[in-house]
Design an enzyme around this catalytic site. Structure first.
Site, PDB file in Angstrom:
ATOM      1  N   CYS A 174      23.230  49.533  15.967  1.00  0.00           N
ATOM      2  CA  CYS A 174      23.802  48.735  16.473  1.00  0.00           C
ATOM      3  C   CYS A 174      24.682  49.109  17.452  1.00  0.00           C
ATOM      4  O   CYS A 174      24.999  48.466  18.589  1.00  0.00           O
ATOM      5  CB  CYS A 174      24.538  47.528  15.704  1.00  0.00           C
ATOM      6  SG  CYS A 174      23.517  46.789  14.628  1.00  0.00           S
TER       7      CYS A 174
ATOM      8  N   HIS B 159      23.182  38.889  19.142  1.00  0.00           N
ATOM      9  CA  HIS B 159      23.344  40.273  18.970  1.00  0.00           C
ATOM     10  C   HIS B 159      22.097  41.037  19.276  1.00  0.00           C
ATOM     11  O   HIS B 159      21.301  41.345  18.277  1.00  0.00           O
ATOM     12  CB  HIS B 159      23.761  40.478  17.525  1.00  0.00           C
ATOM     13  CG  HIS B 159      24.015  42.022  17.235  1.00  0.00           C
ATOM     14  ND1 HIS B 159      24.096  43.073  18.080  1.00  0.00           N
ATOM     15  CD2 HIS B 159      24.123  42.653  15.917  1.00  0.00           C
ATOM     16  CE1 HIS B 159      24.084  44.254  17.282  1.00  0.00           C
ATOM     17  NE2 HIS B 159      24.033  44.075  16.061  1.00  0.00           N
TER      18      HIS B 159
ATOM     19  N   CYS C 165      30.234  47.997  14.132  1.00  0.00           N
ATOM     20  CA  CYS C 165      29.776  48.627  12.808  1.00  0.00           C
ATOM     21  C   CYS C 165      28.129  48.723  13.090  1.00  0.00           C
ATOM     22  O   CYS C 165      27.474  48.284  13.541  1.00  0.00           O
ATOM     23  CB  CYS C 165      29.681  47.439  11.534  1.00  0.00           C
ATOM     24  SG  CYS C 165      29.123  45.943  11.928  1.00  0.00           S
TER      25      CYS C 165
END
Length: 386
Positions: free
Chosen positions: A89, A342, A372
């Site tokens: 990510c 996201h 994260c």
């Protein structure tokens, strides 16, 4: 030490799964942010020395070096190289950090860091499931890794539940955080707070300029009605980040390039940090990573004016707040991934675009961004608005 400047930072408005951006090939969508950076800065396209593109699910239409394909679909000349990277990510946040390191070293002067993820056209896990269906090999986690950590695989959903349990967060606390994300994103959209960071893309003759995932009518009741992902758990689709299509890009230059090309930077990069920890709980690493970044920068949490902590799951920013003692009013002031989406590999540069423009709009100085990441990794970037 040499400086790295953010000349401009842009993103597309998020598209929901199967939504307005579903018709865009990821290479073309990524090219739109590159073109937007060229148009907005007026830089000579031939002056770009490299393009670093973050992408998580590198399969299907995002396979075969999507970073290079984005360059070929853009206004950049074919002489501009590219590379595609995966730090889960944090992929495009790492792209920013690699670009900054390149221009700070003087090996390059102007680099674009970008991110792309079409989660509609290339669903999460596609690159793993293809091998599983073919019955080839063991999958990404070898028996040696599984034995070392006493697991049969690593799951971000398990990690989110572990964090919620470790810090004692209730379902109501997570849902309340999710509701606030939607409220802030809705308020920011109404106030046109995203106007300076969004590059419009054409969808059926209309420019897509607003994030599609915001629930303007969200309530505690509606969020609370969503079932948990696992029985007895507290994580739901409503207090976790939304699946999203999107692209983002940041133009980074050193002082020499800024001077020679007459550029007007928006911000200066103040600190670059990346750390790694427990791959099982996985999503907790932004906490120690933030500690390290602040120590290396010689700063305290109170020196930072605004924070962007990716809302992969509500327990992550809540645990980060508790650990750091940061002011919640400074966190994700325009909403976060729970409301805005996201888009995996694009989220790092997406959050940077939001952070830099929010700092300037509010007349603030320092911003901190952290993500994260799968495998128990976290990036932290501190910037200073100019």
């Amino acid at each position: 030490m040499a400086e790295a400047y953010i000349v401009d930072a842009v993103r597309t408005a998020g598209g929901r799964r199967g939504g307005k951006l579903a018709g865009w090939h990821p290479a073309n969508l990524g090219a739109e942010v590159l073109n937007g950076l060229l148009d907005r800065t007026g830089i000579d396209p031939a002056a770009i020395e490299d393009v670093i593109v973050g992408c998580v699910t590198q399969g299907g239409e995002q396979a075969f070096h999507v970073g290079r394909n984005i360059v070929l679909a853009s206004k950049l000349p074919q002489s501009v190289p590219a590379v595609t990277i995966d730090r889960q990510c944090g992929s495009s946040q790492q792209a920013i950090q690699f670009a900054a390191q390149a221009v700070m070293s003087g090996t390059q002067d102007i680099v674009i860091a970008a991110g792309i993820e079409s989660m509609t056209r290339v669903p999460m896990g596609t690159n793993v499931s293809l091998y599983a269906k073919a019955g080839i090999g063991e999958g990404p986690f070898s028996q040696r890794i599984q034995q070392r950590f006493g697991v049969q695989g690593f799951s971000q959903f398990t990690g989110a539940e572990m964090i919620a349990k470790k810090y004692g967060f209730t379902r109501d606390e997570l849902d309340a955080f999710a509701l606030e994300s939607h409220r802030r994103a809705a308020a920011a959209t109404h106030a046109k707070a995203f106007a300076n960071e969004i590059v419009g893309v054409d969808v059926d003759g209309h420019m897509h300029l607003s994030d599609e995932g915001i629930r303007y009518d969200a309530t505690m009741e509606s969020i609370g009605s969503v079932k948990t992902l696992v029985e007895g758990g507290v994580i739901t689709a409503a207090n976790a980040s939304q699946i999203c299509d999107g692209a983002s890009g940041v133009l980074i230059a050193n002082e020499k390039a800024v001077r020679e090309h007459g550029l007007k930077p928006l911000a200066r990069i103040h600190n670059l940090t990346v750390t790694a920890g427990d791959p099982v709980i996985m999503l907790e690493e932004p906490l120690p990573a933030t500690d390290r970044a602040l120590k290396r920068a010689g700063m305290s949490i109170n020196d930072i004016d605004l924070f962007e902590v990716n809302e992969a799951f509500a327990p992550v920013p809540l645990a980060w707040l508790r650990h750091t003692g940061a002011d919640p009013a400074r966190l994700n002031v325009n909403g976060g991934a729970i409301a805005l989406g996201h888009p995996l590999g694009a989220s790092g540069a997406k959050l940077m675009a939001t952070l830099v423009h929010a700092l300037r709009a509010r007349g603030k100085r320092y911003g901190l961004q952290t993500m994260c990441e799968g495998g128990g990794i976290a990036n932290v970037t501190i910037v200073e608005a100019l």
